[in-house]
Enzyme design. Structure first.
Site, PDB file in Angstrom:
ATOM      1  N   ASP A  57       0.834  -1.200   0.000  1.00 36.47           N
ATOM      2  CA  ASP A  57       0.000   0.000   0.000  1.00 36.47           C
ATOM      3  C   ASP A  57       0.867   1.248   0.000  1.00 36.47           C
ATOM      4  O   ASP A  57       0.581   2.231  -0.669  1.00 36.47           O
ATOM      5  CB  ASP A  57      -0.881   0.038   1.257  1.00 36.47           C
ATOM      6  CG  ASP A  57      -1.942  -1.037   1.216  1.00 36.47           C
ATOM      7  OD1 ASP A  57      -2.024  -1.748   0.195  1.00 36.47           O
ATOM      8  OD2 ASP A  57      -2.664  -1.166   2.209  1.00 36.47           O
ATOM      9  N   ALA A  58       1.943   1.171   0.792  1.00 34.61           N
ATOM     10  CA  ALA A  58       2.790   2.354   0.930  1.00 34.61           C
ATOM     11  C   ALA A  58       3.459   2.690  -0.399  1.00 34.61           C
ATOM     12  O   ALA A  58       3.513   3.855  -0.809  1.00 34.61           O
ATOM     13  CB  ALA A  58       3.839   2.117   2.004  1.00 34.61           C
ATOM     14  N   GLU A  59       3.943   1.656  -1.103  1.00 38.50           N
ATOM     15  CA  GLU A  59       4.590   1.914  -2.395  1.00 38.50           C
ATOM     16  C   GLU A  59       3.584   2.492  -3.381  1.00 38.50           C
ATOM     17  O   GLU A  59       3.870   3.433  -4.117  1.00 38.50           O
ATOM     18  CB  GLU A  59       5.147   0.599  -2.975  1.00 38.50           C
ATOM     19  CG  GLU A  59       6.385   0.108  -2.274  1.00 38.50           C
ATOM     20  CD  GLU A  59       6.690  -1.340  -2.659  1.00 38.50           C
ATOM     21  OE1 GLU A  59       7.858  -1.637  -2.903  1.00 38.50           O
ATOM     22  OE2 GLU A  59       5.758  -2.166  -2.724  1.00 38.50           O
ATOM     23  N   TYR A  60       2.414   1.883  -3.376  1.00 41.79           N
ATOM     24  CA  TYR A  60       1.377   2.339  -4.285  1.00 41.79           C
ATOM     25  C   TYR A  60       1.047   3.807  -4.004  1.00 41.79           C
ATOM     26  O   TYR A  60       0.972   4.635  -4.899  1.00 41.79           O
ATOM     27  CB  TYR A  60       0.129   1.470  -4.134  1.00 41.79           C
ATOM     28  CG  TYR A  60      -1.005   1.903  -5.014  1.00 41.79           C
ATOM     29  CD1 TYR A  60      -1.140   1.380  -6.296  1.00 41.79           C
ATOM     30  CD2 TYR A  60      -1.936   2.844  -4.594  1.00 41.79           C
ATOM     31  CE1 TYR A  60      -2.169   1.787  -7.127  1.00 41.79           C
ATOM     32  CE2 TYR A  60      -2.964   3.263  -5.405  1.00 41.79           C
ATOM     33  CZ  TYR A  60      -3.079   2.727  -6.673  1.00 41.79           C
ATOM     34  OH  TYR A  60      -4.091   3.139  -7.489  1.00 41.79           O
ATOM     35  N   SER A 106     -15.415   0.145  14.366  1.00 44.25           N
ATOM     36  CA  SER A 106     -15.412  -1.091  13.582  1.00 44.25           C
ATOM     37  C   SER A 106     -15.901  -2.207  14.496  1.00 44.25           C
ATOM     38  O   SER A 106     -16.229  -1.972  15.657  1.00 44.25           O
ATOM     39  CB  SER A 106     -14.019  -1.375  13.044  1.00 44.25           C
ATOM     40  OG  SER A 106     -13.126  -1.464  14.121  1.00 44.25           O
ATOM     41  N   LEU A 107     -15.958  -3.391  13.968  1.00 42.00           N
ATOM     42  CA  LEU A 107     -16.530  -4.502  14.725  1.00 42.00           C
ATOM     43  C   LEU A 107     -15.530  -5.634  14.836  1.00 42.00           C
ATOM     44  O   LEU A 107     -14.738  -5.858  13.929  1.00 42.00           O
ATOM     45  CB  LEU A 107     -17.765  -5.052  14.006  1.00 42.00           C
ATOM     46  CG  LEU A 107     -19.007  -4.179  13.956  1.00 42.00           C
ATOM     47  CD1 LEU A 107     -20.077  -4.847  13.131  1.00 42.00           C
ATOM     48  CD2 LEU A 107     -19.513  -3.917  15.365  1.00 42.00           C
ATOM     49  N   GLU A 144     -28.665  -8.428  12.067  1.00 41.93           N
ATOM     50  CA  GLU A 144     -28.811  -7.748  10.769  1.00 41.93           C
ATOM     51  C   GLU A 144     -27.823  -8.350   9.792  1.00 41.93           C
ATOM     52  O   GLU A 144     -26.733  -8.755  10.196  1.00 41.93           O
ATOM     53  CB  GLU A 144     -28.478  -6.248  10.928  1.00 41.93           C
ATOM     54  CG  GLU A 144     -29.375  -5.525  11.899  1.00 41.93           C
ATOM     55  CD  GLU A 144     -28.794  -4.159  12.288  1.00 41.93           C
ATOM     56  OE1 GLU A 144     -27.926  -3.647  11.571  1.00 41.93           O
ATOM     57  OE2 GLU A 144     -29.217  -3.634  13.327  1.00 41.93           O
ATOM     58  N   LYS A 146     -24.880  -8.293   7.338  1.00 47.04           N
ATOM     59  CA  LYS A 146     -23.734  -7.397   7.209  1.00 47.04           C
ATOM     60  C   LYS A 146     -23.551  -7.096   5.729  1.00 47.04           C
ATOM     61  O   LYS A 146     -23.271  -7.995   4.939  1.00 47.04           O
ATOM     62  CB  LYS A 146     -22.494  -8.052   7.793  1.00 47.04           C
ATOM     63  CG  LYS A 146     -21.277  -7.148   7.795  1.00 47.04           C
ATOM     64  CD  LYS A 146     -20.172  -7.809   8.592  1.00 47.04           C
ATOM     65  CE  LYS A 146     -18.868  -7.046   8.633  1.00 47.04           C
ATOM     66  NZ  LYS A 146     -18.544  -6.161   7.544  1.00 47.04           N
ATOM     67  N   ASP A 148     -21.778  -5.841   2.532  1.00 51.83           N
ATOM     68  CA  ASP A 148     -20.384  -5.676   2.150  1.00 51.83           C
ATOM     69  C   ASP A 148     -20.261  -4.455   1.247  1.00 51.83           C
ATOM     70  O   ASP A 148     -20.204  -4.565   0.027  1.00 51.83           O
ATOM     71  CB  ASP A 148     -19.889  -6.937   1.436  1.00 51.83           C
ATOM     72  CG  ASP A 148     -18.370  -6.971   1.412  1.00 51.83           C
ATOM     73  OD1 ASP A 148     -17.742  -6.158   2.115  1.00 51.83           O
ATOM     74  OD2 ASP A 148     -17.818  -7.805   0.692  1.00 51.83           O
ATOM     75  N   TYR A 253     -28.532   1.729   9.250  1.00 52.96           N
ATOM     76  CA  TYR A 253     -28.680   0.878  10.426  1.00 52.96           C
ATOM     77  C   TYR A 253     -28.323   1.562  11.737  1.00 52.96           C
ATOM     78  O   TYR A 253     -28.311   0.928  12.772  1.00 52.96           O
ATOM     79  CB  TYR A 253     -27.873  -0.411  10.280  1.00 52.96           C
ATOM     80  CG  TYR A 253     -26.439  -0.212   9.819  1.00 52.96           C
ATOM     81  CD1 TYR A 253     -25.495   0.366  10.659  1.00 52.96           C
ATOM     82  CD2 TYR A 253     -26.044  -0.609   8.549  1.00 52.96           C
ATOM     83  CE1 TYR A 253     -24.193   0.552  10.234  1.00 52.96           C
ATOM     84  CE2 TYR A 253     -24.740  -0.427   8.116  1.00 52.96           C
ATOM     85  CZ  TYR A 253     -23.817   0.149   8.959  1.00 52.96           C
ATOM     86  OH  TYR A 253     -22.530   0.336   8.541  1.00 52.96           O
ATOM     87  N   LYS A 347     -18.815 -13.730  10.348  1.00 54.68           N
ATOM     88  CA  LYS A 347     -18.486 -13.763   8.918  1.00 54.68           C
ATOM     89  C   LYS A 347     -18.795 -15.139   8.342  1.00 54.68           C
ATOM     90  O   LYS A 347     -18.345 -16.155   8.880  1.00 54.68           O
ATOM     91  CB  LYS A 347     -16.989 -13.480   8.722  1.00 54.68           C
ATOM     92  CG  LYS A 347     -16.572 -12.067   9.060  1.00 54.68           C
ATOM     93  CD  LYS A 347     -17.087 -11.092   8.010  1.00 54.68           C
ATOM     94  CE  LYS A 347     -16.332  -9.777   8.019  1.00 54.68           C
ATOM     95  NZ  LYS A 347     -15.030  -9.771   7.459  1.00 54.68           N
ATOM     96  N   CYS A 441      -6.391 -16.793 -35.215  1.00 51.69           N
ATOM     97  CA  CYS A 441      -7.740 -16.731 -34.656  1.00 51.69           C
ATOM     98  C   CYS A 441      -8.425 -18.085 -34.827  1.00 51.69           C
ATOM     99  O   CYS A 441      -8.462 -18.620 -35.940  1.00 51.69           O
ATOM    100  CB  CYS A 441      -8.538 -15.642 -35.367  1.00 51.69           C
ATOM    101  SG  CYS A 441     -10.282 -15.643 -34.929  1.00 51.69           S
ATOM    102  N   CYS A 444     -11.399 -17.386 -37.586  1.00 50.04           N
ATOM    103  CA  CYS A 444     -11.208 -17.005 -38.989  1.00 50.04           C
ATOM    104  C   CYS A 444      -9.787 -17.266 -39.482  1.00 50.04           C
ATOM    105  O   CYS A 444      -9.500 -17.100 -40.662  1.00 50.04           O
ATOM    106  CB  CYS A 444     -11.578 -15.540 -39.207  1.00 50.04           C
ATOM    107  SG  CYS A 444     -10.388 -14.405 -38.465  1.00 50.04           S
ATOM    108  N   CYS A 459      -7.953 -10.698 -32.454  1.00 51.21           N
ATOM    109  CA  CYS A 459      -8.064 -10.969 -33.877  1.00 51.21           C
ATOM    110  C   CYS A 459      -8.317  -9.632 -34.552  1.00 51.21           C
ATOM    111  O   CYS A 459      -9.309  -8.966 -34.261  1.00 51.21           O
ATOM    112  CB  CYS A 459      -9.241 -11.915 -34.123  1.00 51.21           C
ATOM    113  SG  CYS A 459      -9.676 -12.008 -35.869  1.00 51.21           S
ATOM    114  N   CYS A 464     -14.204 -10.715 -38.824  1.00 49.14           N
ATOM    115  CA  CYS A 464     -14.135 -12.072 -38.260  1.00 49.14           C
ATOM    116  C   CYS A 464     -15.543 -12.538 -37.893  1.00 49.14           C
ATOM    117  O   CYS A 464     -16.257 -11.830 -37.174  1.00 49.14           O
ATOM    118  CB  CYS A 464     -13.243 -12.079 -37.019  1.00 49.14           C
ATOM    119  SG  CYS A 464     -13.256 -13.666 -36.159  1.00 49.14           S
TER     120      CYS A 464
END
Ligand code: IVH
Length: 724
Positions: A57-60, A106-107, A144, A146, A148, A253, A347, A441, A444, A459, A464
């Site tokens: 993530d850091a590089e990105y 968060s949960l 409930e 969850k 996504d 919710y 989950k 192809c 064709c 192709c 085609c």
């Protein structure tokens, strides 16, 4: 996929990076940009398509920040297809920040029933209750599904939607108000002048996810790994019209009442179950698939009930959120770290199965792309039997080291699209074969091309038969000209015999031509001829969709058709004349102008303009016109500037209850666009009351005062300038 693996969002173009970029000079910056873009694209592809990023993530984030900096320093370097402009990639940091009134938590997660019962035990202990199986009638759970999706927080003041934000880091989120306004299930106005913060989840319906991925695959864009990703990407668009085109939805919710100074005020509800009822009463979308008043056994039954059933839902759910119902108990339990002790997420296990990869077969698509497709021993996964899965391209086959004959792991991406996760080399016996793309192809025989640095093989033969067959199948298909009886078997013969070489040729077929087809008697030939004749006139949206314009699906075709009809009114023209006018006019429309179409953003606009500007398109349109195909103007829809103004001039209209095709804001906008006044209260001066589902006192008042009441159909007719 975890939260933290998303591409960085709201990334500022750090000041030093911009300085460095400036130091490069425009040419240097351009060269650096040209280096960065392919690396970022590849990272995006791996992230979205393969779920297997190569960069941290850091590089990105660093690469993306550098690109943003280059573009900030030299705005001329921004191209519409830059990763900074792209869905799901980091936006340019121009979203404002919103500090949440209360942190968005968060949960904790549990993955089986034992862990869930351990949660119940902790809750009981925290409340001074005896462990199960001792009864605890005062402890009740709400279960409930969850969702996504992407957590959001909505601020309503005196009933009006004023601000919406993403969760961000839980304390500070991004201001996505404009994008949230495009989500039709989220009301602009509550049914009461309440002040509250509402939390919920924005998600992309499975069908929409599938539709977008088909469009992306056909357009040669990387597909999204799951609805969550594409939903999140769609909500973080800089351009709200892109969000609007994605048709997101939402479930709410959580209700936090009170003034914006952070004081809770006096909450009108004392439990989660009451909060859900209240949210619903306020006009917010609340998921009906939930259960209340449960003990832990009841919660376990709820999990069982949904384990399979969830695959049939129109949206994706990855678990069940279990909450202690009573607020006073929630308060006593409190928090650990950033998660409440009174709630937990169960989950569902990811549904993966093992099967055999019997073959890899290259398919030639509508744009000529050769897509390797996995043919598998049929296996049941996430509610259906799967035997085929796209492998996207050769790089993907190599990266996953898939060999013909391998045992493989199969799952459904986002519960929808079958996906080969990996091979199981440990089960190889030595007879497995490496797959190669054919040099020519398979349909064709034209030599297959792979452009320098590109992933796709294709192709290049525009004629085609495989390409034509798919184009024509789309043309004649249900979303297009809808020629009944022109299925695959018939199409293949028509092409093989050279009876159909262009789309217009369908309309030049005679009954005698058709009788010559296998298993065609005179009667079936006459039937097919009749259905071809019937399809000669279709609404413009259908005709547009039938063309297979890259990036344009059914809904975009509808939006485009309305815009065209507003721009070139059909008044006083025969359908043939109008079709000719539209066909003549479209090639001159610029990408900029196509962006005026509600629901069309820069990318789609560019694609549409490119399509209509191309000489091949002109030939297609001339051929269709020559064959006598006619597009009908769409029934007038009310949009600002569409010429509908005045239909409700001087009229006051009250909308009450829930309409299926409009949210409150859209209905009121439609009234105003037609020159009317949208009012909230019924009096003798009211011209119409539009009553949707669950209309209450306003409907009663209208009846009492003798004010005309319209249902949704009647409302549409009035907007269209017809008698109600
Ligand atoms: S309650 C403290 N209810 O799941 C309350 N969350 O893993 C926390 N989510 O951040 C949220 N459906 O984005 C709640 N019915 C539901 C939910 C739900 C989905 C998401 C939400 C939350 C994440 C936690």
């Amino acid at each position: 996929m975890t939260e933290s693996m998303e591409p960085a969002v709201g990334l500022p173009a750090a000041a030093e990076a911009v300085e460095v970029a400036r130091g490069l000079g425009e040419e240097g910056a351009r060269r650096r940009r040209d280096e960065l873009v392919p690396i970022i694209r590849r990272a995006n592809d791996l992230y979205y398509v393969a779920d297997a990023p190569e960069l941290s993530d850091a590089e990105y984030d660093r690469l993306m920040r550098d690109l943003v900096a280059l573009e900030t320093a030299y705005p001329v370097l921004v191209t519409p297809d830059s990763p900074t402009q792209r869905v799901g990639a980091a936006p340019t940091g121009t979203f404002g920040e919103v500090v949440h009134q209360r942190p968005m938590l968060s949960l904790g997660n549990v993955f089986d029933e034992d862990e869930l019962r351990a949660f119940d035990l902790r809750v009981r202990r925290g409340l001074g209750l005896p462990p199960a199986p001792a009864p605890a009638p005062d402890l009740r759970y709400v279960a409930e599904l969850k969702i996504d999706g992407l957590a959001i927080s909505l601020r309503y003041e005196r009933g009006r939607f004023i601000q919406g934000a993403t969760r961000g880091d839980g304390t500070t989120g991004e201001d996505v108000t404009a994008n949230l306004r495009t989500i039709s299930v989220l009301p602009e106005r509550l049914r009461e002048a309440a002040t509250a913060e509402v939390r919920g989840e924005v998600y992309m319906p499975k069908a929409e996810f599938a539709r977008i991925n088909v469009e992306r695959e056909e357009a040669g864009l990387p597909t999204y790994a799951n609805p969550r990703n594409s939903g999140a990407g769609s909500l973080r668009q800089q351009d709200p019209s892109v969000t609007a085109a994605r048709r997101l939805s939402s479930w709410c919710y959580q209700l936090i009442e009170g003034a914006s100074d952070g004081h809770a005020g006096r909450p009108s509800v004392a439990s989660q179950s009451e909060a859900l009822a209240r949210l619903s009463a306020l006009g917010l979308p609340v998921n009906p698939d939930r259960a209340e008043g449960l003990d832990i056994d009841g919660v376990c039954r709820f999990l069982e009930e949904w384990r399979e059933k969830r695959h049939g839902l129109p949206y994706e759910t990855d678990g069940v959120v279990v909450k202690v119902d009573r607020y006073d108990q929630q308060e006593r339990l409190g928090l650990v770290a950033r998660a409440p002790r009174w709630a937990i997420a169960y989950k569902f296990p990811p549904e993966q199965v093992e099967t055999v990869l019997e073959d890899i077969v290259p398919y030639v698509g509508r744009t000529g792309t050769l897509t390797p497709v996995a043919h598998m021993r049929p296996a049941k996964v996430a509610g259906s039997t799967v035997a085929r899965a796209t492998l996207h391209n050769l790089d993907e086959v190599r990266r996953k080291d898939l060999r013909i004959g391998d045992w493989i792991v199969l799952q459904k991406a986002g519960d929808v699209i079958p996906e080969v996760v990996r091979s199981m080399p440990e089960r190889r016996v030595g007879t497995e074969r490496v797959f190669e793309m054919p040099a020519t192809c398979p349909v064709c025989g034209t030599a297959v091309v792979r452009d320098e640095g590109a992933v796709r093989h294709y192709c290049p033969n525009q004629k085609c038969p495989a390409r034509l067959a798919q184009e024509f199948a789309h043309f004649a298909g249900r979303g297009g000209m809808d020629i009944e009886g022109a299925g695959w078997a018939v199409l293949e013969q028509l092409l093989a015999r050279g009876l159909v070489k262009t789309r217009g040729d369908f309309y030049r077929l005679s009954v005698d031509d058709l009788v010559s087809l296998d298993r065609f008697a005179r009667k079936s030939a006459e039937n097919l001829k009749a259905s071809i004749e019937r399809s000669r006139r279709r609404p413009l949206a259908r005709v547009l969709n039938s063309l297979g314009i890259p990036q344009v699906g059914e809904q975009t075709a509808i939006d485009l058709a309305s815009w065209i009809a507003a721009r070139w009114p059909a008044e006083g023209m025969g359908p043939g004349q109008w079709t000719a006018l539209v066909a003549r006019s479209l090639p001159a429309v610029t990408a900029q102008e196509f962006q005026e179409v509600p629901g069309i953003g820069a990318v789609v606009a560019g694609s549409v303009a490119g399509y209509f500007g191309a000489p091949e398109t002109a030939a297609v349109l001339v051929d269709l016109a020559d064959a006598g195909v006619v597009a009908e103007p769409p029934a007038r829809r009310v949009a600002p500037g569409s010429g509908a103004a005045g239909r409700l001039a001087g009229k006051t209209v009250v909308v009450t209850g829930t309409l299926s095709g409009f949210d409150r804001a859209a209905a009121e906008e439609a009234i105003r666009a037609a020159g009317g006044r949208a009012s909230g209260s019924v009096s003798k001066a009211t011209s119409y009351v539009v009553a949707g589902e669950n209309a209450g006192s306003k409907l009663a008042k209208a009846q009492e005062l003798g004010v005309p009441v319209l249902d949704e159909e009647g409302f549409r007719r009035v907007l269209a300038g017809e008698e109600p």
